[in-house]
Design a protein around this motif. Sequence first.
Motif, mmCIF file in Angstrom:
data_model
loop_
_atom_site.group_PDB
_atom_site.id
_atom_site.type_symbol
_atom_site.label_atom_id
_atom_site.label_comp_id
_atom_site.label_asym_id
_atom_site.label_seq_id
_atom_site.Cartn_x
_atom_site.Cartn_y
_atom_site.Cartn_z
ATOM 1 N N TRP A 1 -5.629 4.926 -3.378
ATOM 2 C CA TRP A 1 -6.007 3.662 -2.736
ATOM 3 C C TRP A 1 -7.228 3.954 -1.875
ATOM 4 O O TRP A 1 -7.151 4.717 -0.919
ATOM 5 C CB TRP A 1 -4.830 3.186 -1.888
ATOM 6 C CG TRP A 1 -4.944 1.843 -1.259
ATOM 7 C CD1 TRP A 1 -5.805 1.456 -0.281
ATOM 8 C CD2 TRP A 1 -4.113 0.706 -1.531
ATOM 9 N NE1 TRP A 1 -5.587 0.158 0.065
ATOM 10 C CE2 TRP A 1 -4.545 -0.338 -0.683
ATOM 11 C CE3 TRP A 1 -3.048 0.463 -2.397
ATOM 12 C CZ2 TRP A 1 -3.947 -1.595 -0.678
ATOM 13 C CZ3 TRP A 1 -2.459 -0.789 -2.390
ATOM 14 C CH2 TRP A 1 -2.904 -1.804 -1.542
ATOM 15 N N GLU B 1 1.066 3.858 -3.242
ATOM 16 C CA GLU B 1 0.558 5.210 -2.992
ATOM 17 C C GLU B 1 1.643 6.264 -3.113
ATOM 18 O O GLU B 1 1.478 7.277 -3.793
ATOM 19 C CB GLU B 1 -0.065 5.288 -1.591
ATOM 20 C CG GLU B 1 -1.507 4.853 -1.519
ATOM 21 C CD GLU B 1 -2.143 5.243 -0.201
ATOM 22 O OE1 GLU B 1 -3.241 5.817 -0.234
ATOM 23 O OE2 GLU B 1 -1.560 4.969 0.854
ATOM 24 N N LYS C 1 0.826 -1.203 0.000
ATOM 25 C CA LYS C 1 0.000 0.000 0.000
ATOM 26 C C LYS C 1 0.862 1.256 0.000
ATOM 27 O O LYS C 1 0.650 2.185 -0.793
ATOM 28 C CB LYS C 1 -0.920 0.003 1.216
ATOM 29 C CG LYS C 1 -1.795 1.244 1.339
ATOM 30 C CD LYS C 1 -2.679 1.175 2.571
ATOM 31 C CE LYS C 1 -3.568 2.397 2.687
ATOM 32 N NZ LYS C 1 -2.816 3.652 2.884
#
Length: 453
Positions: free
Chosen positions: A189, A182, A178
């Motif tokens: 996200w 990002e 993640k």
Amino acid sequence: MAKKYKIEFFDESAPILYTPSTLALPKNINKAAFGSKIVRAKIEPHPNGRTVFAASTGLANELHMPAFLTDIHCFQSNHMLLLGPLVGIFTSGFTPFETRPAGARSNMFAKLLSAQSAAGVVPFLFGEKHIDWEQGFINGFFYGKGGWESRTVPFPNAIYDRLPNRKSEKLKNSREVKEKLEKEYFIPWYNPGFFNKLEIHEQLFQDVWASRYLPETHPLTSFHQIERMLADYGMVYIKPMNGSLGLGVHQILYDRASGAYFCRYRNTCNRLLKFGRLETLMNHVFSKKQWDRLIVQQGIFLITDNGRPVDFRIHTNKDEEGNWHVTAVAAKVAGPGSPTTHIKNGGEVKTLDEIAENEEQRKNYRDVLSEAALELARAIDEHIDGIIAEIGFDLGIGTDGKVWLFEANSKPGRSIFSNPSLKECDLLTRKMSLSFAVYLTERQVEAPGEMFP
């Protein structure tokens, strides 16, 4: 605002893209993009004057665009035309079986991906092991008429977080994926993270409008605290701070006439225990080491259906323009002797038509629940970090008509859609959870600095 178009493919090795005759584009457009992949192409209006996109197989191959696509959106940026959006659905718990890539959850994801045509997006399922960081591709799972199939695609325009539980969310690999996508690839996200009940309560308590829906809620600290709340309300709920699905929820009642304390909870079956003292109840049902993970909440005497308490699941979703909507309303009737209305505890899903006595009452229920859900969704969106696009609310209506918030769920379950009368709502919630990616992609194309300053 981006518009949805049909797309077709024709056999030609050169990278060519014919655009709808109704789509006005500058003549200097010379690049086509799909996800993170960009290629030079011949781009011009459809030679037959049709209002669809037509892509050559050569272009589709270079972009790694699946040729089974039927509906897409387009986004213009300088000399480039982006087709998509390509939406990655991130999860965990994959199996080696291509017919059931996500195990028992494969059917749920198949239904979600089946909304791709209605949403006009290109969704696929993936996990951290499917990412090729060096080449910039993902070996994702698509779902179509032939079932599941894996295809290599570029990095997506947006990522929809569907990790199944808090345990998977806390894994180092999940957090690293993640953060990297990002912060290094600037991919939005959305719907990250499960909500913490106490954190949500504390944030909403600061909001002048949202706070009116909140029952009194505290971290569990002492017997005196429970005694005081029982004296005020006659009933409290003790529940896990990070729980879900009704697991670990205990209803505590005090009967003034007999001076007895009752505890209702589920442990393989619905149970009701009686105690003469609160300390005895707490020591019997809870271990002391559990206390720092529990909250105590004001009990509400709810409206009933044939004598059984009723609460409501309200689904809210953001649309393609980033605005909140109520997309589903369902009543949940508690099972006999159950402390909650969850189906696993014997609960039953009903429509407003089935529990309301008349049209006026049905309209009143829908109006007050929808107003509360939208106010709460906007407040959570404002106060909680991350891009939030859907929230499922568990709301109650007290016997005095007041609306109360029991829980907000960032990854709402879909058990209410077992009721056949909610089929249209089922389709709408799936469509909107995907089509929000259109909004994110449009923002990225038009003003990427706003999302990632």
